[in-house]
Structures are given as C-alpha cells and as structure tokens.
Design a protein around this motif. Structure first.
Motif, PDB file in Angstrom:
ATOM      1  N   ARG A  55       0.844  -1.197   0.000  1.00 38.73           N
ATOM      2  CA  ARG A  55       0.000   0.000   0.000  1.00 38.73           C
ATOM      3  C   ARG A  55       0.879   1.246   0.000  1.00 38.73           C
ATOM      4  NH1 ARG A  55      -2.407   2.703   4.678  1.00 38.73           N
ATOM      5  NH2 ARG A  55      -4.366   3.742   4.136  1.00 38.73           N
ATOM      6  N   GLY A  56       1.251   1.686  -1.200  1.00 39.90           N
ATOM      7  CA  GLY A  56       2.073   2.882  -1.308  1.00 39.90           C
ATOM      8  C   GLY A  56       3.547   2.665  -1.087  1.00 39.90           C
ATOM      9  N   LEU A  57       3.992   1.404  -1.031  1.00 37.55           N
ATOM     10  CA  LEU A  57       5.421   1.101  -0.886  1.00 37.55           C
ATOM     11  C   LEU A  57       6.193   1.707  -2.058  1.00 37.55           C
ATOM     12  CD1 LEU A  57       7.695  -0.567   0.554  1.00 37.55           C
ATOM     13  CD2 LEU A  57       7.063  -2.454  -0.969  1.00 37.55           C
ATOM     14  N   THR A  58       7.283   2.434  -1.757  1.00 38.19           N
ATOM     15  CA  THR A  58       7.978   3.201  -2.799  1.00 38.19           C
ATOM     16  C   THR A  58       9.480   2.927  -2.768  1.00 38.19           C
ATOM     17  OG1 THR A  58       6.313   4.951  -2.720  1.00 38.19           O
ATOM     18  CG2 THR A  58       8.447   5.522  -3.674  1.00 38.19           C
ATOM     19  N   PHE A  59      10.050   2.794  -3.966  1.00 36.73           N
ATOM     20  CA  PHE A  59      11.489   2.606  -4.125  1.00 36.73           C
ATOM     21  C   PHE A  59      12.039   3.731  -5.008  1.00 36.73           C
ATOM     22  CE2 PHE A  59       9.724  -1.510  -3.178  1.00 36.73           C
ATOM     23  CZ  PHE A  59      10.655  -2.109  -2.334  1.00 36.73           C
ATOM     24  N   VAL A  60      13.119   4.351  -4.562  1.00 38.07           N
ATOM     25  CA  VAL A  60      13.796   5.396  -5.334  1.00 38.07           C
ATOM     26  C   VAL A  60      15.168   4.862  -5.732  1.00 38.07           C
ATOM     27  CG1 VAL A  60      14.728   7.739  -5.300  1.00 38.07           C
ATOM     28  CG2 VAL A  60      12.575   7.233  -4.118  1.00 38.07           C
ATOM     29  N   PHE A  61      15.524   5.071  -6.999  1.00 36.72           N
ATOM     30  CA  PHE A  61      16.767   4.510  -7.531  1.00 36.72           C
ATOM     31  C   PHE A  61      17.765   5.605  -7.878  1.00 36.72           C
ATOM     32  CE2 PHE A  61      13.362   1.519  -8.318  1.00 36.72           C
ATOM     33  CZ  PHE A  61      13.923   0.307  -7.930  1.00 36.72           C
ATOM     34  N   ALA A  63      20.876   7.207 -10.196  1.00 34.71           N
ATOM     35  CA  ALA A  63      20.972   7.411 -11.643  1.00 34.71           C
ATOM     36  C   ALA A  63      21.526   6.185 -12.355  1.00 34.71           C
ATOM     37  CB  ALA A  63      21.829   8.638 -11.948  1.00 34.71           C
ATOM     38  N   ASP A  64      22.355   5.394 -11.654  1.00 29.43           N
ATOM     39  CA  ASP A  64      22.929   4.201 -12.286  1.00 29.43           C
ATOM     40  C   ASP A  64      22.019   2.973 -12.169  1.00 29.43           C
ATOM     41  OD1 ASP A  64      23.131   3.462  -9.634  1.00 29.43           O
ATOM     42  OD2 ASP A  64      25.324   3.326  -9.601  1.00 29.43           O
ATOM     43  N   GLY A  65      20.830   3.160 -11.601  1.00 33.87           N
ATOM     44  CA  GLY A  65      19.873   2.064 -11.498  1.00 33.87           C
ATOM     45  C   GLY A  65      19.908   1.302 -10.192  1.00 33.87           C
ATOM     46  N   SER A  66      20.913   1.556  -9.357  1.00 35.16           N
ATOM     47  CA  SER A  66      20.984   0.885  -8.053  1.00 35.16           C
ATOM     48  C   SER A  66      19.970   1.517  -7.098  1.00 35.16           C
ATOM     49  CB  SER A  66      22.390   0.987  -7.473  1.00 35.16           C
ATOM     50  OG  SER A  66      22.762   2.348  -7.284  1.00 35.16           O
ATOM     51  N   LEU A  67      19.594   0.765  -6.073  1.00 37.37           N
ATOM     52  CA  LEU A  67      18.590   1.251  -5.131  1.00 37.37           C
ATOM     53  C   LEU A  67      19.169   2.348  -4.244  1.00 37.37           C
ATOM     54  CD1 LEU A  67      15.731   0.928  -3.876  1.00 37.37           C
ATOM     55  CD2 LEU A  67      16.764  -0.676  -2.256  1.00 37.37           C
ATOM     56  N   PHE A  68      18.466   3.468  -4.158  1.00 40.37           N
ATOM     57  CA  PHE A  68      18.846   4.543  -3.248  1.00 40.37           C
ATOM     58  C   PHE A  68      18.137   4.380  -1.905  1.00 40.37           C
ATOM     59  CE2 PHE A  68      17.659   8.816  -1.579  1.00 40.37           C
ATOM     60  CZ  PHE A  68      18.919   9.202  -1.143  1.00 40.37           C
ATOM     61  N   LYS A  69      16.806   4.175  -1.925  1.00 38.26           N
ATOM     62  CA  LYS A  69      16.082   4.085  -0.663  1.00 38.26           C
ATOM     63  C   LYS A  69      14.711   3.441  -0.888  1.00 38.26           C
ATOM     64  CE  LYS A  69      17.312   5.897   2.670  1.00 38.26           C
ATOM     65  NZ  LYS A  69      18.101   5.440   3.839  1.00 38.26           N
ATOM     66  N   ARG A  70      14.294   2.642   0.103  1.00 38.66           N
ATOM     67  CA  ARG A  70      12.924   2.124   0.161  1.00 38.66           C
ATOM     68  C   ARG A  70      12.163   2.942   1.200  1.00 38.66           C
ATOM     69  NH1 ARG A  70      12.437  -3.500   2.980  1.00 38.66           N
ATOM     70  NH2 ARG A  70      13.077  -2.122   4.686  1.00 38.66           N
ATOM     71  N   TYR A  71      10.959   3.380   0.835  1.00 39.29           N
ATOM     72  CA  TYR A  71      10.127   4.157   1.745  1.00 39.29           C
ATOM     73  C   TYR A  71       8.840   3.393   2.043  1.00 39.29           C
ATOM     74  CZ  TYR A  71      13.246   8.049   0.728  1.00 39.29           C
ATOM     75  OH  TYR A  71      14.353   8.843   0.601  1.00 39.29           O
ATOM     76  N   PHE A 110       6.551  11.542   2.497  1.00 41.51           N
ATOM     77  CA  PHE A 110       7.576  12.245   1.724  1.00 41.51           C
ATOM     78  C   PHE A 110       8.670  11.271   1.303  1.00 41.51           C
ATOM     79  CE2 PHE A 110       5.525  15.480   4.227  1.00 41.51           C
ATOM     80  CZ  PHE A 110       5.475  16.581   3.384  1.00 41.51           C
ATOM     81  N   ILE A 111       9.277  11.560   0.167  1.00 37.10           N
ATOM     82  CA  ILE A 111      10.453  10.825  -0.274  1.00 37.10           C
ATOM     83  C   ILE A 111      11.550  11.825  -0.593  1.00 37.10           C
ATOM     84  CG2 ILE A 111       9.111   8.890  -1.193  1.00 37.10           C
ATOM     85  CD1 ILE A 111       9.594  10.002  -4.011  1.00 37.10           C
ATOM     86  N   LYS A 112      12.804  11.355  -0.514  1.00 35.30           N
ATOM     87  CA  LYS A 112      13.939  12.197  -0.873  1.00 35.30           C
ATOM     88  C   LYS A 112      14.677  11.551  -2.033  1.00 35.30           C
ATOM     89  CE  LYS A 112      16.656  14.293   2.184  1.00 35.30           C
ATOM     90  NZ  LYS A 112      17.721  14.512   3.213  1.00 35.30           N
ATOM     91  N   LEU A 113      15.045  12.363  -3.014  1.00 36.01           N
ATOM     92  CA  LEU A 113      15.802  11.892  -4.170  1.00 36.01           C
ATOM     93  C   LEU A 113      17.295  11.899  -3.852  1.00 36.01           C
ATOM     94  CD1 LEU A 113      13.965  13.784  -7.058  1.00 36.01           C
ATOM     95  CD2 LEU A 113      13.450  11.531  -6.093  1.00 36.01           C
ATOM     96  N   ASN A 186      11.767   3.092   9.164  1.00 34.51           N
ATOM     97  CA  ASN A 186      11.797   2.709   7.756  1.00 34.51           C
ATOM     98  C   ASN A 186      12.655   1.476   7.497  1.00 34.51           C
ATOM     99  OD1 ASN A 186      10.722   3.536   5.201  1.00 34.51           O
ATOM    100  ND2 ASN A 186      12.775   4.147   4.577  1.00 34.51           N
ATOM    101  N   LEU A 187      13.422   1.047   8.491  1.00 37.46           N
ATOM    102  CA  LEU A 187      14.274  -0.134   8.338  1.00 37.46           C
ATOM    103  C   LEU A 187      13.650  -1.387   8.929  1.00 37.46           C
ATOM    104  CD1 LEU A 187      17.744   1.444   9.205  1.00 37.46           C
ATOM    105  CD2 LEU A 187      16.727   1.088   6.949  1.00 37.46           C
TER     106      LEU A 187
END
Length: 371
Positions: A55-61, A63-71, A110-113, A186-187
């Motif tokens: 439900r709204g689980l979000t992943f931000v990657f 620029a090289d495609g690797s995972l930056f953060k799961r929210y 909120f998410i952070k890039l 978040n962890l």
C-alpha cells in the motif's frame, strides 16, 4: 512476523496470476521511482508474505539504477468485522495500546531523491493534486519541514493525513494542512510511540488520541457520535483496526439494505468503498462470500478490458497517425477509449467507466454477473 519487501519481492507479488497488485513508474530529475499498490484486493490476497506492505510502498533509484532508498507507508489494515482477523470474536479480548482519531483526508508522506530534493507524495504519486498540496505544506510550514527533514536523517517515515477545503472526502476542513498520524521505522517497520518524540514533533498537528475506552465502549460510541469518521485502534499485539461511525456511513451513503442490489454492490466495488460495506455485515459468511465472488469477477473484467484498450492503443502508437488509425479501427469497440487515452485518460479508469455503464441498472448487473 512483519515481512518487509525488497523491490524484487514486490515485483513477484505483482506478477502472481490474476494479481491485484501493480507497480507505477515515474521519473523525477532523472531518477526512477517505483510505487506499488493494489486494486480490488480480497482478504486472501493479503495472506501472501509482505502483501500488506504493498500500500504505497515506494522505491527510489540512483541514476545508475541501483537502489537509493525504500520508503514504507502504513501496512494495509482493516475495519472491525471486515476480515477474519478483525471479527469482534477475535479482537474482543485483546488489550488496546492506543486509539487515534481517524482523519478524513488523503494519506501523505515524503520521499527524498539522491540529489537531496524532497517531494510530497500521495499514496501512489508525487504528481497528483494532493501530492502538490503536500509538498506545498512542506515548503510553507517550518515545523512540518523540520520534522520531515529529521525523519529522513533517522530512517523514519512520517505518515500524515493531507486535509484541505479542496480535498474534502466527507468531513470539512477549513485550511490546507498535514496532520501527523504515525512515525514508522523505515528499516524495521516498527510503529514508534509519538509520545517519545514530542520534542521533535513540536507544534505539528497530531491526530488526537482518545485512549481510555474499552472496545465495547468505542463500538457504542460509534453508534451515535457526530462529526467524526472513526478511530484507528492499535492493540498490544501490533494489530491495527479501523472502527468507523454510523454518522460517517450515513454521510457516505453506505447502507446494508443495498446488499441485495447487484448494481449497487458493483458501484461500491468500482468506487473502492466495498471494504466499508463488508464491515457492516458481521457474521454473515454467505453474504461476504457472495460479495467476494463479485469482487473477483469485477477485478477480472477490469483487467481484461484495460488490456484490450492498451493493446489497441499500442496499435495506434505503431501507426502514430490518427486519421489512418481511425480508418482501420473506428469500428472497434475500444476505439473511443483509445481516443480518450490520447487526451490523458488511463486504460484502467476507462475500463471502470465501461463496466459502470454496463452494470448501472439492477437487471443489467444481474445479467452481466450470470454470464
């Protein structure tokens, strides 16, 4: 045991046969973002490990495609008497940890890039009107900004309700604001006690806690209290459950006498209001099974129709000429829907429009269900 999902595990749930789960992808500042959610999911769909986190689980990657953060957001939870785990007979003896007011707006976080940019987010997007409003509150409210920035520094998700005069669901709010609902690690996924973080929360509005009631007292209160949607009850064992008031159901038009009218049931399903309806019919297994069967048929029909529309839309893209496409496909039953997609509509919402028109009368709904 709480199961937190990796990106690949979330994709596995999306790829299950006849899955209600789906992924939405978008890009901001060159960074890919994936958000997961569900459509018309039944209780059994949430029995898969981690499914309640979709439900709204979000992943931000990066620029090289690797995972930056799961929210994380908040895991899916249900109304009193809606599913086996929240039947009164199952929860009546559980010890209550807290009772929070159920705000009547849109869930917000909120998410952070990777470049440090902070974006307000509705359940599914950073681009909806609600998401724009959420970001606006962050930019204008120093207390909200301070709390959100602190949450990023400490791997915590701050979950809010976005309320505004322009975002009215049933209850009226006079100003645009964010009301803090929960802080979540978040962890680990752990819900944190807001009382332990009051110095950080400062003067950010908090959804009022109304502790001190027993479950039976709360159920009685829900039968007559006015101007309130309801409460979120957290039990000592970690179970979250919603209790909604009779006042809210009246305003929302959810009446159990409609349960014998198939066209009304389908309308509730299409409007994503069937959860509230099911919670009003405790201990009626036959009716619940009957409605679940209708939900399954509606879900299958929407999936089939949206794929048909998407397939014809792909043909348009391969031609990329409206006149030529019209000559070839103007008699196709989905031609008009493809034209609507060219004007910004999406295939799933168009499929819902199609099914709504097909089943808006009682006899036509019964005929459709009998096929």
């Amino acid at each position: 045991m709480l199961k937190l999902l990796t990106y690949n595990e979330a994709l596995d749930l999306v790829n299950l046969p006849n899955s209600p789960f789906y992924e939405s992808k978008y890009s901001v500042d060159g960074y890919n973002i994936s958000t997961f959610n569900y459509r018309l999911a039944s209780w059994s769909d949430f029995n898969a490990p981690g499914a309640k986190e979709m439900r709204g689980l979000t992943f931000v990657f990066n620029a090289d495609g690797s995972l930056f953060k799961r929210y994380l957001l908040l895991e899916k939870f249900f109304n009193l008497n809606q599913v086996p785990d929240t039947m009164y007979s199952e929860v009546k003896n559980l010890k209550i940890r807290s009772i929070a007011n159920k705000e009547d707006g849109s869930i917000a976080s909120f998410i952070k890039l990777p470049n440090g940019r902070v974006l307000g987010k509705s359940k599914m997007s950073v681009a909806t009107d609600q998401a724009v409003g959420i970001t606006r509150v962050y930019s204008r409210n120093d207390s909200v900004k301070r709390l959100v920035d602190w949450s990023f520094d400490n791997d915590i998700t701050a979950v809010f309700e976005y309320v505004a005069p322009s975002n009215r669901i049933v209850l009226r709010y006079d100003t645009e604001d964010l009301i803090l609902l929960r802080l979540r690690n978040n962890l680990t996924g752990e819900l944190l006690d807001l009382n332990d973080y009051l110095d950080v929360i400062g003067d950010v509005k908090i959804a009022p806690f109304e502790n001190g009631y027993t479950l039976d007292e709360l159920i009685e209160l829900a039968s007559y209290v006015e101007n309130k949607e309801g409460w979120i009850v957290e039990f000592e064992n970690g179970l979250l459950m919603k209790i909604k008031t009779a006042f809210y159901f009246r305003l929302h038009g959810l009446f159990t006498e409609d349960l014998n009218r198939e066209n009304i049931i389908i309308d509730y399903i299409l409007k994503d209001e069937i959860d509230d309806v099911l919670s009003k019919i405790p201990d009626d297994t036959d009716t619940i099974v009957r409605i679940d069967n209708i939900v399954e048929k509606v879900r299958y029909a929407l999936d089939k129709k949206s794929k048909e529309i998407d397939n014809l839309y792909d043909k348009y893209l391969s031609i990329n000429n409206r006149k030529e496409f019209a000559i070839l496909y103007n008699k196709n039953e989905n031609f008009g829907y493809v034209m609507s997609m060219l004007n910004g509509k999406n295939s799933y919402e168009l499929a819902k429009d199609y099914l709504s028109k097909k089943t808006n009368k009682l006899l036509s709904a019964r005929e459709w269900l009998s096929i």
